[in-house]
Design an enzyme around this catalytic site. Sequence first.
Site, PDB file in Angstrom:
ATOM      1  N   GLU A  89      13.095 -52.357 -20.791  1.00 28.23           N
ATOM      2  CA  GLU A  89      13.761 -51.218 -20.170  1.00 28.23           C
ATOM      3  C   GLU A  89      13.074 -50.793 -18.885  1.00 28.23           C
ATOM      4  O   GLU A  89      11.859 -50.914 -18.722  1.00 28.23           O
ATOM      5  CB  GLU A  89      13.769 -50.037 -21.148  1.00 28.23           C
ATOM      6  CG  GLU A  89      14.507 -50.392 -22.410  1.00 28.23           C
ATOM      7  CD  GLU A  89      14.768 -49.188 -23.281  1.00 28.23           C
ATOM      8  OE1 GLU A  89      15.570 -49.326 -24.193  1.00 28.23           O
ATOM      9  OE2 GLU A  89      14.173 -48.121 -23.053  1.00 28.23           O
ATOM     10  N   CYS A 335       9.163 -40.883 -21.329  1.00 29.68           N
ATOM     11  CA  CYS A 335       7.896 -41.577 -21.573  1.00 29.68           C
ATOM     12  C   CYS A 335       7.714 -41.850 -23.051  1.00 29.68           C
ATOM     13  O   CYS A 335       7.859 -40.966 -23.876  1.00 29.68           O
ATOM     14  CB  CYS A 335       6.705 -40.719 -21.172  1.00 29.68           C
ATOM     15  SG  CYS A 335       6.698 -40.269 -19.486  1.00 29.68           S
TER      16      CYS A 335
HETATM   17  N1  SAH Z   1       0.262 -48.476 -21.162  1.00 27.82           N
HETATM   18  C1  SAH Z   1       0.155 -47.619 -20.049  1.00 27.82           C
HETATM   19  C2  SAH Z   1       1.451 -47.397 -19.311  1.00 27.82           C
HETATM   20  C3  SAH Z   1       2.692 -47.207 -20.140  1.00 27.82           C
HETATM   21  S1  SAH Z   1       2.781 -45.721 -21.055  1.00 27.82           S
HETATM   22  C4  SAH Z   1      -0.473 -46.293 -20.465  1.00 27.82           C
HETATM   23  O1  SAH Z   1      -0.593 -46.040 -21.666  1.00 27.82           O
HETATM   24  O2  SAH Z   1      -0.858 -45.555 -19.574  1.00 27.82           O
HETATM   25  C5  SAH Z   1       3.055 -44.519 -19.764  1.00 27.82           C
HETATM   26  C6  SAH Z   1       2.681 -43.107 -20.146  1.00 27.82           C
HETATM   27  O3  SAH Z   1       3.558 -42.598 -21.171  1.00 27.82           O
HETATM   28  C7  SAH Z   1       1.251 -42.994 -20.681  1.00 27.82           C
HETATM   29  O4  SAH Z   1       0.588 -41.923 -20.085  1.00 27.82           O
HETATM   30  C8  SAH Z   1       1.519 -42.716 -22.146  1.00 27.82           C
HETATM   31  O5  SAH Z   1       0.447 -42.047 -22.732  1.00 27.82           O
HETATM   32  C9  SAH Z   1       2.777 -41.892 -22.097  1.00 27.82           C
HETATM   33  N2  SAH Z   1       3.452 -41.790 -23.391  1.00 27.82           N
HETATM   34  C10 SAH Z   1       3.517 -42.714 -24.371  1.00 27.82           C
HETATM   35  N3  SAH Z   1       4.214 -42.239 -25.430  1.00 27.82           N
HETATM   36  C11 SAH Z   1       4.605 -40.991 -25.105  1.00 27.82           C
HETATM   37  C12 SAH Z   1       5.384 -39.993 -25.769  1.00 27.82           C
HETATM   38  N4  SAH Z   1       5.896 -40.204 -26.979  1.00 27.82           N
HETATM   39  N5  SAH Z   1       5.594 -38.833 -25.126  1.00 27.82           N
HETATM   40  C13 SAH Z   1       5.090 -38.637 -23.885  1.00 27.82           C
HETATM   41  N6  SAH Z   1       4.366 -39.527 -23.204  1.00 27.82           N
HETATM   42  C14 SAH Z   1       4.125 -40.707 -23.805  1.00 27.82           C
END
Ligand code: SAH
Length: 349
Positions: A89, A335
């Site tokens: 996605e 996110c």
């Molecule tokens: N793997 C990398 C990039 C992808 S995730 C990382 O973890 O940074 C991108 C962002 O989305 C990260 O900051 C992650 O912590 C956040 N994220 C993941 N799951 C989430 C959720 N359920 N709610 C809000 N943010 C989330």
Amino acid sequence: MIDVHDGPRLDALRSRLRLDPHRLKRLRVQLLKNHRGIERALDELPSELRAEFAAQVRFHHLELVQHRDSEIDGATKLVFRTDDDLRIETVILRARTGRTALCVSSQVGCGVGCDFCATGRLGARRNLTRGEVLDQVVQANTRLASEGRAVRNLVFMGMGEPLHNEAVLHEALESLTQTHCFDLAPAHICVSTVGIPAAMVRLAQRFPRVRLALSLHSARQDVRSRLIPLARHHDLDELRSAVAEVTRVQGQPIMLEHLLLDGLNDGAEDLEALVAWIGDLPVHINLIPYNPIPDAPLLKSTPKPRREAFANELKSRGFRVTLRYSLGADVTAACGQLVRDENRREARR
Ligand code: SAH
Ligand code: SF4
């Protein structure tokens, strides 16, 4: 087939076809920078070479199988199918300022396995190829062209941990920032990582102007390790040294992302630990509300008034803080919510 993003192999083909280098350059500019689509790009070649060139070059690496427009906030989720029938996605984010950002994926699933993240719950399936990473941008731009928009900002915040697909990430960043390819400003690209110290430093050294975001989420080792299994292997001291080096090399602040989870990492003790961990590092703190995922029914977002209080307290201590508002929640594009269902079905087959 030769990947349209593979400069050296494309150049070899050009020489076999006795094609003028400027023609090839213009073709790629039309496709990657001007978002004109394949037909228009091929027009740059002499007519007798078009069919042969098109037969040997692979322009697209993904098939768009679904798109969902948010009814509330201008986000669009694009779902792509890979050759091996997996789903990834990409999210288009249309800001009110008229600027357009794209949130791209770097892997199918993710091996880090953070508790709060739908992608993590899928586990690691595989790395995306350079063509698959870049085709997300090409195809988003093709869609956006009809709206008079183009991708201006790019965030590696979709599915996957970009620094676990480091070689492809670096190749993709080269293409994205080269003037005769995508021509995006490095400062408009942000790579978000869960925190792989050595790879963060390598990224900063090779791409000093590309922005880095660290998903810190907690400056307390026990809390962070509970949320992010990988944190056990790279402790907070090691991470802090890497951040110090990254900011020294880049001469710009790093973004610290901090998800706020009710009762888990949002208390006074958490804030004090964060302030102490940051010390004098140049940072910008981004506080993120948690978007619920079905696999983590016990996690809850910190309610908005307490998120604001957390932000205000940090601001009063002199930090730069923003509160992120996730877009695309109604199309599960926010996110951490990115696709699992089709991939899970695929895994069961
Ligand atoms: N793997 C990398 C990039 C992808 S995730 C990382 O973890 O940074 C991108 C962002 O989305 C990260 O900051 C992650 O912590 C956040 N994220 C993941 N799951 C989430 C959720 N359920 N709610 C809000 N943010 C989330
Ligand atoms: Fe992977 Fe990032 Fe999700 Fe953690 S938050 S599982 S590192 S994609």
